[in-house]
Motif scaffolding. Sequence first.
Motif, mmCIF file in Angstrom:
data_model
loop_
_atom_site.group_PDB
_atom_site.id
_atom_site.type_symbol
_atom_site.label_atom_id
_atom_site.label_comp_id
_atom_site.label_asym_id
_atom_site.label_seq_id
_atom_site.Cartn_x
_atom_site.Cartn_y
_atom_site.Cartn_z
ATOM 1 N N ASP A 277 37.297 38.451 40.595
ATOM 2 C CA ASP A 277 38.593 38.866 41.133
ATOM 3 C C ASP A 277 38.493 40.083 42.042
ATOM 4 O OD1 ASP A 277 39.578 36.805 39.653
ATOM 5 O OD2 ASP A 277 40.655 38.048 38.192
ATOM 6 N N TRP A 309 47.502 33.172 40.675
ATOM 7 C CA TRP A 309 48.224 34.416 40.924
ATOM 8 C C TRP A 309 49.517 34.125 41.673
ATOM 9 C CZ3 TRP A 309 43.452 37.146 43.559
ATOM 10 C CH2 TRP A 309 42.500 37.467 42.576
ATOM 11 N N THR A 310 50.427 35.091 41.649
ATOM 12 C CA THR A 310 51.566 35.045 42.556
ATOM 13 C C THR A 310 51.075 35.496 43.929
ATOM 14 O OG1 THR A 310 52.232 37.339 42.152
ATOM 15 C CG2 THR A 310 53.128 35.634 40.668
ATOM 16 N N GLU A 312 52.291 37.896 45.631
ATOM 17 C CA GLU A 312 52.257 39.356 45.596
ATOM 18 C C GLU A 312 50.972 39.856 44.940
ATOM 19 O OE1 GLU A 312 55.129 43.127 44.341
ATOM 20 O OE2 GLU A 312 55.539 41.099 43.559
ATOM 21 N N GLN A 313 50.576 39.211 43.857
ATOM 22 C CA GLN A 313 49.328 39.590 43.185
ATOM 23 C C GLN A 313 48.119 39.352 44.086
ATOM 24 O OE1 GLN A 313 49.795 37.082 39.706
ATOM 25 N NE2 GLN A 313 50.180 38.838 38.366
ATOM 26 N N GLN A 317 45.692 42.333 45.270
ATOM 27 C CA GLN A 317 44.300 42.326 44.835
ATOM 28 C C GLN A 317 43.337 42.311 46.016
ATOM 29 O OE1 GLN A 317 43.011 42.268 41.298
ATOM 30 N NE2 GLN A 317 41.500 43.138 42.699
#
Length: 328
Positions: A277, A309-310, A312-313, A317
């Motif tokens: 990640d 993930w969304t 936004e995530q 990230q």
Amino acid sequence: LLCCMYVGAARWWLFAGLFLRINSFCFIPPHAGLAVRSLRSCSLRQAQHVKGLERCKRILMATDSEGVAETPDAAMPYPLWDAHCHVHLSGQTEAISKLQEDVNLSLMGTRTADWKDIISLSSSYPDRILPSFGLHPWWAHENQGNWEDELAALLASHPHACVGEIGLDKQWVPPECVEVQYEAQMEVFKKQLDLATRLKRPVSLHCVAAYGDMSDALRLASDLPPAIYMHSFGGKAGMLNSFVKMKNYGDRFYFGFSAAINLRSPKTSDVIKLVPDKRLLIESDLEDPSEVRPCLARMLHVIAESKGWTLEQAAAQTSSNARAFLRS
């Protein structure tokens, strides 16, 4: 007469084969991110060919790995970091100024002639545009003058700059040549890799059909740069794992993906799932600033879906990872 007929038939079949290859997208080179302006050494015919590739690329960007057409929302409400692009080659200063308002840009050099444009833009927007200087493998065979001293001096005067874009490409045949200039590529690549290692600068690597040689060069080195970015990573899962698990250096690798390059492969999503990640980056690899945001948005959708993930995530990230790469 028979010879003439044979030659005529051969030409017809050659033209037909070329037409079919273009229309099946088999003729698109693995690195289509550099557009016409960057190919100043090309003939007009070569330049027209690259323009055609850019049109094909836009079609590919709107097609997912299942072959289903999609149009991602270009007005993505999340700040993004384009970890590898060439928008400085477009000369569209006003468009770049507007783009950098909500997209951080890591500009990648291709040869000595474009380094001054990178300096100008990164100086104008030091908080949003990050410079990288390097000789791209497509032009490694050219006489770039005293490029080694010039590159070292530029890096010394820009302490936050990366080394890039550098690497190996076994498929690119320069327009003025009849074969891949691989020996010149390898020599220039190793010199730049050594420089980045000595100066402790992150590197952005171009690798096409040369992952074995690239892996050997990195694995056998006595030391490596603090961070190594495999841009528009096209390797298989096994190659990704070999980089991540490389003795002494595995935690230095980052992997980026672009819609223009990586969404031609149905396996891209599976590879993204395997990327740690904190080592995943997003990029456009484009020259035209007007195409950057939709390209990033398209890739962000794929990354979010692959990782669970969304959006936004995924944006947060990948942006955090880009900052970590540059601080290495």
